[in-house]
Design an enzyme around this catalytic site. Structure first.
Site, PDB file in Angstrom:
ATOM      1  N   ASP A  49       0.810  -1.214   0.000  1.00  0.00           N
ATOM      2  CA  ASP A  49       0.000   0.000   0.000  1.00  0.00           C
ATOM      3  C   ASP A  49       0.848   1.272   0.000  1.00  0.00           C
ATOM      4  O   ASP A  49       0.598   2.190  -0.786  1.00  0.00           O
ATOM      5  CB  ASP A  49      -0.922  -0.006   1.222  1.00  0.00           C
ATOM      6  CG  ASP A  49      -1.755   1.261   1.331  1.00  0.00           C
ATOM      7  OD1 ASP A  49      -2.878   1.261   0.811  1.00  0.00           O
ATOM      8  OD2 ASP A  49      -1.276   2.239   1.930  1.00  0.00           O
TER       9      ASP A  49
ATOM     10  N   ALA B  63      -5.099   2.567  -0.451  1.00  0.00           N
ATOM     11  CA  ALA B  63      -4.933   1.885  -1.743  1.00  0.00           C
ATOM     12  C   ALA B  63      -5.442   0.450  -1.647  1.00  0.00           C
ATOM     13  O   ALA B  63      -6.124  -0.044  -2.555  1.00  0.00           O
ATOM     14  CB  ALA B  63      -3.470   1.913  -2.179  1.00  0.00           C
ATOM     15  N   ASP B  64      -5.129  -0.234  -0.553  1.00  0.00           N
ATOM     16  CA  ASP B  64      -5.656  -1.579  -0.329  1.00  0.00           C
ATOM     17  C   ASP B  64      -7.179  -1.564  -0.207  1.00  0.00           C
ATOM     18  O   ASP B  64      -7.873  -2.386  -0.798  1.00  0.00           O
ATOM     19  CB  ASP B  64      -5.065  -2.166   0.958  1.00  0.00           C
ATOM     20  CG  ASP B  64      -3.704  -2.793   0.754  1.00  0.00           C
ATOM     21  OD1 ASP B  64      -3.406  -3.234  -0.360  1.00  0.00           O
ATOM     22  OD2 ASP B  64      -2.931  -2.826   1.729  1.00  0.00           O
ATOM     23  N   VAL B  65      -7.687  -0.626   0.595  1.00  0.00           N
ATOM     24  CA  VAL B  65      -9.134  -0.583   0.848  1.00  0.00           C
ATOM     25  C   VAL B  65      -9.905  -0.360  -0.448  1.00  0.00           C
ATOM     26  O   VAL B  65     -10.886  -1.054  -0.741  1.00  0.00           O
ATOM     27  CB  VAL B  65      -9.464   0.521   1.872  1.00  0.00           C
ATOM     28  CG1 VAL B  65     -10.972   0.737   1.966  1.00  0.00           C
ATOM     29  CG2 VAL B  65      -8.891   0.171   3.240  1.00  0.00           C
TER      30      VAL B  65
ATOM     31  N   GLY C  28      -9.917  -3.332  -2.733  1.00  0.00           N
ATOM     32  CA  GLY C  28     -10.916  -4.294  -2.290  1.00  0.00           C
ATOM     33  C   GLY C  28     -12.319  -3.908  -2.717  1.00  0.00           C
ATOM     34  O   GLY C  28     -13.124  -4.765  -3.107  1.00  0.00           O
TER      35      GLY C  28
END
Length: 401
Positions: A151, A179-181, A184
């Site tokens: 991230d 960025a991860d969230v 997802g």
């Protein structure tokens, strides 16, 4: 556990081979919507985030468990089974689960599952209805495809850090793994679209979703501003590139946000602040003019706001529909009566936690006919092996390979 009417995804079976945040975040969202999510983990280790503490959850004996709060954030509504996919027995067991799965989600490095015959190309003929979602840092193609993606790196490479921070300070990442969230979130949308297509045609497909692609996509107006003008945006701290005044200001006792969205709101603010001359000034009377004279208008606004405490400003400005608000810490957030009324703080029954429950962030979706449900707390490693094998593979007495 909570028992409600069937969710929108009731009957959808998801095999989750992902770990950390982007993939687990996507599958938790789908699980909240009713999907049956089986989390496949490495024996003896499990998801990396189980050890990403402190804080760790306190168990019934009053001692810290090996389950971190970070892990809990993205793994409710799942059951866990430990499978060694590098072994023949493990792969055989995984195939028995695949035979019943609608979706597989994985975030191995590109080519990582191909070594075990578990890549999409190897599975598509055997399981033609399978929706296969690959979450990676940089995607399945391109010169960076084989790189590991994290991230923090993606926030830097994807441009958001160049926009975040004080104008003359160090570029800053967002305080959560955004960025991860967001990857997802995009992955969950892609899975739903692919399931819609599968139900219409009988054919599954491969979803290639990357952190970098997603990060660039959610640059939104900042990205299109650059593409339209060719000009690199400067960091504006808490300022807005297209609206002024729209930032944090100091008051007599605490910081507050003033988020003026149009010229009428600005005139009303000036009336409340008793600086009507500012609203009449040709340098400040339109948003375009205020952008051109950002520093000057913000100096006048700041001088006015310092004359009264924050609570007084919030009451006066809210009364005339000028957008404004406090800068809350997390205690303020969860103590807020509106936040409490909306149910943002979730307590889930959890038999291995000290007080029989764990605290989580609730799903924000409010669906009138198929509401989200909270059926299972985040699982311990391999907690549901017999249950999963009974429900999915029909051989529940056997332990996981």
């Amino acid at each position: 556990m909570q028992s409600l009417t069937p969710g929108a995804l009731d009957g959808v079976r998801i095999l989750d081979l992902s770990r950390i945040l982007a993939g687990p975040g996507a599958t938790q969202l789908l699980g909240d919507l009713g999907a049956d999510v089986v989390k496949v983990e490495k024996p003896g280790e499990g998801d990396d985030t189980r050890k990403w503490g402190p804080p760790y959850i306190v168990g019934k004996d009053g001692r810290e468990t090996d389950e971190s709060a970070y892990y809990l954030s993205a793994n409710r509504n799942k059951r866990s089974i430990a499978i060694d996919i590098a072994s023949d027995d493990g792969r055989a067991r995984l195939h028995r689960l695949l035979a019943r799965a609608d979706v597989l989600v994985e975030n191995y490095k590109v080519g990582g599952l191909a070594r075990h015959g578990l890549d999409y190309a190897a599975l598509r003929e055997r399981y033609p209805r399978l929706v296969y979602c690959s979450v990676t840092g940089f995607g399945q193609t391109g010169p960076y495809a084989t790189r590991a993606g994290y991230d923090f790196l993606i926030q830097g490479m994807g441009g958001i850090m160049s926009l975040t921070g004080e104008a003359d300070g160090t570029p800053m990442k967002v305080g959560v793994g955004i960025a991860d969230v967001m990857t997802g979130m995009y992955a969950a949308v892609g899975i739903l679209a692919a399931l819609r297509h599968r139900d219409a045609t009988g054919q599954g497909q491969h979803i290639d979703i990357s952190l970098l692609d997603s990060q660039i996509a959610w640059l939104v107006n900042a990205g299109t501003n650059y593409l339209a003008s060719g000009k690199l945006p400067a960091r504006l701290a808490n300022g807005h590139p297209n609206i002024v005044p729209y930032q944090v200001f100091d008051t007599a006792d605490a910081p507050m946000i003033l988020a003026v969205g149009n010229d009428a709101q600005f005139r009303r603010f000036c009336e409340v602040a008793r600086i009507e001359d500012v609203a009449r000034d040709s340098r400040f009377c339109t948003n375009v003019a205020r952008i051109q004279h950002r520093e000057a208008v913000c100096e006048r606004v700041q001088a006015a706001l310092r004359t009264r405490p924050r609570g007084s400003w919030l009451r006066s400005l809210e009364a005339v529909n000028v957008p404004c608000g406090p800068v809350n810490n997390l205690r303020d957030v969860f103590d807020d009566p509106h936040v409490q009324a909306r149910g943002a703080h979730l307590r889930m029954d959890c038999e291995w936690a000290r007080d029989g429950a764990v605290s989580l962030l609730a799903n924000p979706l409010k669906l009138s006919a198929t509401p989200v449900s909270y059926r299972r707390p985040p699982p311990r490693l391999d907690e549901h092996v017999d249950e999963i094998l009974r429900d999915w593979a029909g051989d529940g007495a056997q332990r996981a390979a």
